[in-house]
Design a protein around this motif. Structure first.
Motif, PDB file in Angstrom:
ATOM      1  N   ILE A  76       2.383 -15.350 -12.655  1.00 59.29           N
ATOM      2  CA  ILE A  76       1.188 -15.748 -11.908  1.00 59.29           C
ATOM      3  C   ILE A  76       1.537 -16.133 -10.472  1.00 59.29           C
ATOM      4  N   VAL A  77       2.539 -16.982 -10.308  1.00 57.66           N
ATOM      5  CA  VAL A  77       2.935 -17.401  -8.958  1.00 57.66           C
ATOM      6  C   VAL A  77       3.475 -16.205  -8.168  1.00 57.66           C
ATOM      7  N   PHE A 125       0.598 -13.931  -7.196  1.00 59.45           N
ATOM      8  CA  PHE A 125      -0.157 -14.516  -6.084  1.00 59.45           C
ATOM      9  C   PHE A 125       0.593 -14.334  -4.772  1.00 59.45           C
ATOM     10  N   GLY A 127       0.520 -10.672  -3.708  1.00 51.10           N
ATOM     11  CA  GLY A 127      -0.814 -10.330  -3.226  1.00 51.10           C
ATOM     12  C   GLY A 127      -1.123 -10.961  -1.883  1.00 51.10           C
ATOM     13  N   PHE A 128      -0.818 -12.249  -1.748  1.00 57.16           N
ATOM     14  CA  PHE A 128      -1.044 -12.932  -0.471  1.00 57.16           C
ATOM     15  C   PHE A 128      -0.179 -12.319   0.623  1.00 57.16           C
TER      16      PHE A 128
END
Length: 185
Positions: free
Chosen positions: A130-131, A134, A137-138
């Motif tokens: 998840i991290v 993220f 993606g960021f």
């Protein structure tokens, strides 16, 4: 008679990449996997929730051929072109990986300590996914593209922002593998 499966030599794969890039530039297209993800999200209706996904995705349908090619190419490479022998890692690399908890370093491309379902489906594994997802993606959005887009398309068209992004990718990779990775594992 068993077929010997070796990686394509640089003098074959390199010109294939160069020809592909020439054709993309000639036809006014850019290459990058993150743009394919944006197109798939727009097709799935993400434009209802975010302005970023509100665009004419139909004009980007050709990007989906890249996704299909990546999936098909990965399948062919794994099942028909892979060489099942162990990787030739240096003794120092094997020692370092053993210290990090990798028991059979070099015996497979995807070490089970990272990619086995029983490790992925733990709190630590899910948190990393998840991290990491993220951050990727960021970072992709913030940098205006992904590693393949900047390193292949951006550098081949001599874009200075892509050079800066690629240098940043390498620095980030070095920080990850030398500072963060040992803490996580």
């Amino acid at each position: 008679m068993e077929l010997i499966k070796e990686p394509w030599p640089w003098y074959v794969s390199g010109p294939c990449i160069a020809i592909t890039m020439f054709l993309l530039l000639y036809f006014g297209r850019t290459f990058g996997m993150s743009s394919n993800l944006r197109t798939m999200c727009a097709i799935g209706g993400a434009g209802k929730y975010s302005e970023f996904f509100r665009f004419d995705w139909k004009s980007h349908r050709w990007n989906l051929i890249v996704v299909l090619g990546a999936v098909t190419g990965g399948f062919i490479a794994h099942f028909f072109l892979s060489n099942p022998i162990d990787m030739n890692l240096s003794a120092e690399t094997v020692k370092d990986l053993n210290e990090l908890g990798f028991k059979n370093a070099g015996n497979s491309l995807l070490p089970p300590e990272l990619f086995a379902w029983e490790n992925v489906l733990t709190l630590k594994g899910i948190t990393i996914l998840i991290v990491g997802g993220f951050l990727v993606g960021f970072g992709t959005r913030y940098a205006g593209g992904c590693t393949s887009g900047h390193a292949i398309t951006g550098l081949s068209s001599l874009q200075l922002p892509s050079l800066v992004a690629v240098i940043g990718f390498f620095i980030g990779g070095l920080i990850m593998i030398h500072l963060i990775f040992p803490i996580l594992f």
